[in-house]
Every structure is written in C-alpha cells, then in structure tokens.
Design an enzyme around this catalytic site. Structure first.
Site, PDB file in Angstrom:
ATOM      1  N   LYS A 289       0.749  -1.200  -0.112  1.00  0.00           N
ATOM      2  CA  LYS A 289       0.155  -0.072   0.002  1.00  0.00           C
ATOM      3  C   LYS A 289       0.911   1.145   0.130  1.00  0.00           C
ATOM      4  O   LYS A 289       1.966   1.418   0.691  1.00  0.00           O
ATOM      5  CB  LYS A 289      -1.111  -0.094   1.135  1.00  0.00           C
ATOM      6  CG  LYS A 289      -2.174   1.060   1.182  1.00  0.00           C
ATOM      7  CD  LYS A 289      -3.257   0.400   2.069  1.00  0.00           C
ATOM      8  CE  LYS A 289      -4.292   1.447   2.194  1.00  0.00           C
ATOM      9  NZ  LYS A 289      -5.349   0.863   3.047  1.00  0.00           N
ATOM     10  N   GLU A 375     -18.930  -6.164  10.275  1.00  0.00           N
ATOM     11  CA  GLU A 375     -20.336  -5.382  11.030  1.00  0.00           C
ATOM     12  C   GLU A 375     -21.266  -6.424  11.686  1.00  0.00           C
ATOM     13  O   GLU A 375     -21.676  -6.148  12.698  1.00  0.00           O
ATOM     14  CB  GLU A 375     -20.777  -4.523  10.108  1.00  0.00           C
ATOM     15  CG  GLU A 375     -19.968  -3.095   9.959  1.00  0.00           C
ATOM     16  CD  GLU A 375     -19.113  -3.293   8.728  1.00  0.00           C
ATOM     17  OE1 GLU A 375     -19.018  -4.414   8.181  1.00  0.00           O
ATOM     18  OE2 GLU A 375     -18.037  -2.559   8.529  1.00  0.00           O
ATOM     19  N   ARG A 403     -25.155  -2.651   7.402  1.00  0.00           N
ATOM     20  CA  ARG A 403     -24.715  -4.043   6.901  1.00  0.00           C
ATOM     21  C   ARG A 403     -25.029  -4.942   8.212  1.00  0.00           C
ATOM     22  O   ARG A 403     -25.493  -6.104   8.044  1.00  0.00           O
ATOM     23  CB  ARG A 403     -23.356  -4.060   6.625  1.00  0.00           C
ATOM     24  CG  ARG A 403     -22.919  -5.716   5.938  1.00  0.00           C
ATOM     25  CD  ARG A 403     -21.892  -5.646   5.398  1.00  0.00           C
ATOM     26  NE  ARG A 403     -21.699  -5.377   4.007  1.00  0.00           N
ATOM     27  CZ  ARG A 403     -20.723  -5.179   3.038  1.00  0.00           C
ATOM     28  NH1 ARG A 403     -19.625  -5.527   3.450  1.00  0.00           N
ATOM     29  NH2 ARG A 403     -21.133  -4.583   1.892  1.00  0.00           N
TER      30      ARG A 403
HETATM   31  C1  LIG Z   1     -18.694  -2.640   5.050  1.00  0.00           C
HETATM   32  C2  LIG Z   1     -17.502  -1.522   5.126  1.00  0.00           C
HETATM   33  N1  LIG Z   1     -16.835  -1.654   6.325  1.00  0.00           N
HETATM   34  C3  LIG Z   1     -15.861  -0.691   6.601  1.00  0.00           C
HETATM   35  C4  LIG Z   1     -15.469   0.042   5.574  1.00  0.00           C
HETATM   36  C5  LIG Z   1     -14.287   0.864   5.619  1.00  0.00           C
HETATM   37  N2  LIG Z   1     -13.189   0.640   4.780  1.00  0.00           N
HETATM   38  C6  LIG Z   1     -12.684   1.198   3.589  1.00  0.00           C
HETATM   39  S1  LIG Z   1     -11.468   0.703   2.920  1.00  0.00           S
HETATM   40  C7  LIG Z   1     -11.020  -0.383   4.289  1.00  0.00           C
HETATM   41  C8  LIG Z   1     -10.177  -1.194   4.270  1.00  0.00           C
HETATM   42  C9  LIG Z   1     -10.130  -2.245   3.106  1.00  0.00           C
HETATM   43  O1  LIG Z   1      -8.853  -2.936   3.309  1.00  0.00           O
HETATM   44  P1  LIG Z   1      -8.347  -3.767   1.877  1.00  0.00           P
HETATM   45  O2  LIG Z   1      -9.548  -4.405   1.456  1.00  0.00           O
HETATM   46  O3  LIG Z   1      -7.043  -4.584   2.467  1.00  0.00           O
HETATM   47  O4  LIG Z   1      -7.712  -2.687   0.832  1.00  0.00           O
HETATM   48  P2  LIG Z   1      -6.625  -1.911   1.063  1.00  0.00           P
HETATM   49  O5  LIG Z   1      -7.150  -0.332   1.383  1.00  0.00           O
HETATM   50  O6  LIG Z   1      -5.513  -2.258   1.988  1.00  0.00           O
HETATM   51  O7  LIG Z   1      -6.106  -1.630  -0.317  1.00  0.00           O
HETATM   52  C10 LIG Z   1     -12.195  -0.320   5.159  1.00  0.00           C
HETATM   53  C11 LIG Z   1     -12.205  -0.875   6.609  1.00  0.00           C
HETATM   54  C12 LIG Z   1     -16.039  -0.278   3.998  1.00  0.00           C
HETATM   55  N3  LIG Z   1     -15.432   0.344   3.045  1.00  0.00           N
HETATM   56  N4  LIG Z   1     -17.010  -0.914   3.902  1.00  0.00           N
END
Ligand SMILES: Cc1ncc(C[n+]2csc(CCOP(=O)(O)OP(=O)(O)O)c2C)c(N)n1
Length: 641
Positions: A289, A375, A403
């Site tokens: 990242k 969630e 959710r």
């Molecule tokens: C249902 C839900 N909960 C929380 C989030 C907040 N959120 C946005 S990106 C993220 C992290 C995602 O991590 P990953 O899939 O590993 O992607 P990266 O950002 O590391 O590329 C979170 C928790 C979300 N988008 N959707």
C-alpha cells in the site's frame, strides 16, 4: 500546470484499447507514468492515495490483458480505482475527484461503462463478478457485452463474511471467474484476525509452495520461475493443482503468491489464466500500500486517505481545527468512563482510528475488539458481550451499521440486550458521497421496539450521551453524531446523565417552534437569530431523543404555537415522521396545527463538501428561515381567507 509529471506514453492512452499496441517494456513505463499522475492528481484533490498506488501495476496488467468494458472488472470498495479511472477515459477529469460535480472517489455505474458495478462498502466484488459471470452464461445481453468477470479484492475486505459467501457460491457454480486477492497486509489499520495470519503463512516462507511443489515433483513455483516468463507461468498453472489452500477447499484454483509490482510476473500469469481458466480462479497478488511514494509508504496508514498535499514534501494541507472532533470526544469520554467501569468494552469493525477507539486500544487493549470488516459479526458479538454482563459499545459509522441491521434487530433489540451503539458519521459526510452518507439510521433504529435513539446537538451533548448510554442497562441504546469537528462549545468537566426521553428548550419564543434532533441545532439557532431581526421569535428546542419521544414537550410546543417544524439530518421515516405520527394520533392536527418536517430529500446526494451537501438538501439556516416564513405566511393567508 508546470509541476505536472511528464507522461508521454500515458498521454497516448485514452482508453484501455490504446494499451494493446504497447510492448511489455512500454507497459512498465506506462505504470510509472500512471503512478506519477495518480500522486499528482490526489495531491490536488485529496482522497484515497495508498490503495491506488498499491495497484498501479495490477491496473495496467489487468487492462492490458483483459478486454474492458466487455470484461467486467469489479474493484472491491473501489477506493483503489483512481489509476483505473485515469486509464478508462477519465483522465481529463481526474483532478475533480471527490469535488462537487466532479468524479466520484469510487466506481460508479453512471460515471462510466468501465465501472460495471458501483462500490464503496467492502466485500461485494466477488458476488458482483459472479453475477456477471452467471448472467453471461445465461445469455444476458447488455450494451457493453459480457465477457470475463474479474473481482479485485483486498486482504482486509476478504475478511468479511460476504466475500466468503460469494466464494462458497462461486466454488459451487464452477463458472469461469477471476478473483484477484490484492494482499498488502493492510486494511485501513493493520488487518486483524486469523485470515490475515493465514494469508501471511501462505507467503511467509518460500518453502511453503516449494515444498508442496517438490513433494509432487512439480517445478518450483516461486518468484524465480518468472524469469522465464510465460512458459514458467504455464508450468505454474499446471503445478497449481498441488496447492491445498483454503481457497481450493472452496472450489477455486489458487495461483500465487506473485509480486504485484512486477509486470514480468503479472502479465504472464494473467495471460495464462485468461487463456486457460475454465472455472473460478483465485490469483494471490502481493502488493505494498502506498507503493512508490515515500510519504505514503512511511505513513502509519500507508496513505489510506489524505488531504491535499505537497508532492515533494508529502505535507498535507489540513485546515486548523477550532473544536475537537466528535469522534475524539467520543473516544476520550468512553476511555475515561472505562477507567472507572471495568465492564465497559468496545467493538469496532476495522475502524479503530476512524471511530476514535484507538484511545481505548492504547489504554485498555483487552477491552477493545477490532473484529475486522465484519459489522454483522461485530453487532452479534456485542449482543453476547452484553448478555454476558459487559457494557459493550458498538462503534460504527451509520452507513456501515446498515450491514449489521438484521443483527441489530434479531440479536440485540429482540432480546432487549443493552448494546450501546455509537453511530459516527451520521448525516451527510462530504467527499465520500452518497455511499457513505449516514442518512437512514434514525429511521432504521427508531422503529425497533425497546430501542433508545439519541442524537447529539454538539460535542458537550455527545459527552452526556456517552455517559448516559454507559449507565443505561435496560436495553439497546444508540446515539448518533456527525463527521468532523464540534461546534466549539464549552466542554463540561464531567458528563451528566440525561433523563431518558426528555428534550430541552433552548429559547422560548412564540408563534413557531422548531424542534431539532441532532446537530442542525446550530443552523436552527442561526435561523432564529435571523428571524428575530424580522420580528419573529421562534421557540427552539432540542429533542435529544427520537425514541422515546418527549411527548410532554411535543404537546406543549404544539399547544403554544401556531406552527411546529422538526429538523434532522436523516431521511424520511425518522424523527419527524415519529413526531407527526404521534401528533396525528393525539388529534392535534384536527385543531389546525401547522406542521412541517425538514429531512434529507428523497434522493442520493452526490459528493461535495458537507456544507454544500446540506445546501442541496435544503437543511441550512436560510432554508429553515424560509420554512418558518412560508409556514407563518401560509398561516396569515389562511386567516385572511
Ligand atoms: C462494509 C465496510 N466497512 C468498512 C469500510 C471502511 N473501509 C474502507 S477501505 C477499508 C480497508 C480495506 O482494506 P483492504 O480491502 O485490504 O484494501 P486496501 O485499502 O488495503 O487496499 C475499510 C475498513 C467499508 N468500506 N465497508
């Protein structure tokens, strides 16, 4: 602008079809230019930087190999889609990202045929890609055509139940489908949980795959083989059958892990799977990242979300704040209460910083549970914590609590369990737009039997509500508060306990009463000032509770004024609807009370600044003033007639 990066190759790519004539060496250069352009654009707009930088090479490889928009490329969450947007006909608007009337920060069907499925909430991409694959095989027809279906999902998003529900279904249906697991060992915060450890083990030591391969007499599968490019990739596909990963148990063929920043690995693997795959495939790609931009790589959150910044220094331009954020007031108050009450604990779904629970994590790590992007699980888990005698706070953004709704109903409310729902980002949130708007929680909570629903009008009120929730053991209780900084009010030394179901009157006037629920109170008081100058003196009250309603206060406001207006930062069906229903059933309208309720309009409001969004929603002080004039004017006309 002169400090824009020099991008001779990127300048020739307007849509992915333009990439087909590029050699692999040119694709490598294209990736470098795409990275520079992404950094430059986000430095002007702010937004999600780290995730996009991590998938620059993957984005180039996917568009070079697959045939979008016929092939459906579905980005999970889609906060990493900025490089994709640049390559798919939107470069000319990339510097409008997340601005009013500009590009969305997420994929959006209405924005481009290259965004076959909108996203922003996580873990939906495999379900969506599978739907496209099945529609294709059932003979579905759409303008862009239906080719391959590819989901790109991060390791954080992979931890959610939905991703596994989709994998389970896909493994059963056996459709040709590609899932790219973009494993950067990061969520917003470092990822948590057993899946994360499992993924780490998959690549912790090369011996894992090598051992398996050797055991079956296949060639070595790890990075070295890729020196020989495509031939080795084919060998790898053959060797895949030796794998025994969790994904294979779910019916997927597993390839990987491969270096997601090395096009010499990505291109041959993708070309090979495209040529050969017959069923569902999982391609495990390791990325970093924030890759390629020092300040993002070094940041704790790897540049997950940034304000505008200076490209050379990485320094972000954050507006100085005048008041503490609601989030930090929640985190501090809860942590202080937890110091005195060992039964207080807290649950977050992958957002320890976003919810202010990082403070709990520091002070009382054994009482803070980051459940990952889960969630649904988080809510039920909190339900049983309550059933087990704890005082759990389930802290989620309004939009993400959606959710976990069945869990709120079935596991918490129905059993009368005292889970404290701390609902952050209530109301319109700004640049993240409609997908993140906290518009519905008042409606979806206040209709549940036994639920207490509060909204804080300012940061001092939030302190009181945290303490009130902590002390309330009779059933579930929720309090909502917005994104951003507070109103700048004087903070009390210690929080007070509010009487459940009691509002407060802030200014006593006559003719018209405005009953606010939440932080529109500030705009309401501004409107009252403006009306005062016109000789109209409204009564202003803060309901504090949407459930239970303060019946006495509402009846008294109705009895002593010609008109009553409610206002809230929520969609229809919430506070105003409950007040209207109550007044109707009490027969108050029979004797001619003028009643209006100001709620969010019945549309999904696109991203802009929160103030602009409230402007388009018609919930700022001038709108309140106009409503008062309209309702009193109507009253005057009514009397004349
Ligand atoms: C249902 C839900 N909960 C929380 C989030 C907040 N959120 C946005 S990106 C993220 C992290 C995602 O991590 P990953 O899939 O590993 O992607 P990266 O950002 O590391 O590329 C979170 C928790 C979300 N988008 N959707």
């Amino acid at each position: 602008m002169s400090d824009r990066p020099v991008t001779p190759l990127l300048d020739t790519v307007h849509v992915p079809a333009d990439m087909k004539r590029l050699s692999d060496a040119q694709l490598r250069q294209l990736a470098d230019e795409l990275r520079a352009e992404t950094i430059s654009a986000v430095s002007e707009t702010g937004g999600h930087l780290g995730a996009g930088l991590g998938v620059v090479e993957l984005t180039v490889a996917l568009h070079a190999v697959f045939d979008t928009p016929k092939d459906k490329l579905v980005w999970d969450v889609s906060h990493q889609s900025y490089p994709h947007k640049i390559l798919t006909g939107r470069r000319d608007r990339i510097r409008t990202l997340r601005q009013k009337d500009g590009l969305s920060g997420f994929t959006k069907r209405s924005e481009s045929p290259f965004d076959p499925f909108g996203a922003a909430h996580s873990s939906t991409s495999i379900s969506a890609a599978l739907g496209f694959a099945v529609a294709r095989d059932l003979g579905g027809t759409i303008e862009s055509g239906l080719g391959d279906a590819i989901a790109v999902i991060g390791d954080g998003s992979m931890s959610a139940g939905m991703a596994f529900e989709a994998m389970n279904n896909a493994g059963h249906l056996k459709k040709r489908l590609f899932v790219i697991l973009n494993d950067n060992e990061m969520s917003i915060a470092p990822p948590v949980g057993a899946l994360s450890s499992y993924l780490s083990r998959l690549y912790a030591g090369e011996p894992f795959q090598e051992f398996r391969a050797a055991a079956k007499g296949a060639v070595s599968l790890l990075p070295e083989p890729f020196r020989e490019g495509a031939k080795r990739a084919k060998d790898m596909l053959k060797g895949m059958a030796v794998g025994g990963t969790l994904f294979e148990a779910l019916g997927f063929s597993y390839v990987g892990p491969i270096d997601g920043h090395d096009l010499d690995q990505l291109l041959p693997v993708l070309r090979t799977v495209k040529a050969r795959a017959t069923g569902p495939m999982l391609i495990h790609v390791l990325t970093k990242k924030g890759k390629g931009y020092g300040p993002a790589e070094r940041a704790d959150d790897k540049g997950h979300a940034t304000a505008r910044f200076d490209v050379v220094t990485g320094k972000q331009q954050k507006a100085p704040s005048n008041a503490p954020s609601y989030t930090s007031v929640f985190g501090r108050t809860l942590t202080d209460l937890a110091a005195r009450d060992p039964r207080i604990c807290a649950v977050t779904a992958a957002m320890p910083d976003g919810t202010g629970l990082n403070l709990m994590a520091e002070r009382y790590p054994s009482r803070l549970f980051d459940v990952g992007i889960a969630e649904q699980h988080g809510v039920t888990f909190a339900g049983a914590l309550a059933a087990g005698g704890m005082r759990p706070f389930c802290a989620m953004y309004s939009t993400f609590l959606q959710r976990g709704y069945d869990q709120v109903v079935h596991d918490v409310a129905l059993q009368g369990l005292p889970v404290r729902f701390a609902i952050d980002r209530a109301g319109l949130v700004g640049a993240d737009g409609a997908t993140h708007a906290g518009s519905f929680d008042i409606a979806y909570l206040a209709n549940l039997p036994g639920m207490v629903v509060m909204a804080a009008a300012d940061e001092a009120e939030l302190m009181h509500m945290v303490a009130t929730a902590a002390a309330y053991d009779a059933g579930p209780i929720a309090f909502r508060y917005p994104r951003g900084e507070g109103e700048g009010v004087q903070m009390p030394d210690a929080p007070a306990l509010l009487e459940i179901g009691k509002g407060r009157v802030l200014r006593q006037g006559k003719q018209v009463a405005i009953l606010s629920f939440g932080t529109r109170l500030g705009e309401t008081l501004k409107a009252a000032e403006a009306l005062e100058a016109r000789g109209i003196s409204p009564t202003v009250a803060d309901a504090r509770f949407a459930k239970p309603l303060d019946h006495a206060l509402i009846l008294q406001l109705a009895a002593n004024h010609e008109a009553l207006i409610t206002i809230e930062e929520g969609a229809v069906g919430g506070f105003g609807s409950h007040v209207a229903q109550f007044l109707a059933n009490e027969g108050v309208f029979d004797s001619g009370l003028k009643f209006r309720s100001m709620v969010l309009p019945d549309t999904f409001i696109d991203h802009a600044s929160p103030a602009d969004m409230y402007e388009s929603a018609g919930l700022n002080a001038p709108h309140i003033e106009a409503h008062v004039l309209e309702v009193l004017g109507a009253a005057v006309l009514g009397r004349r007639a």
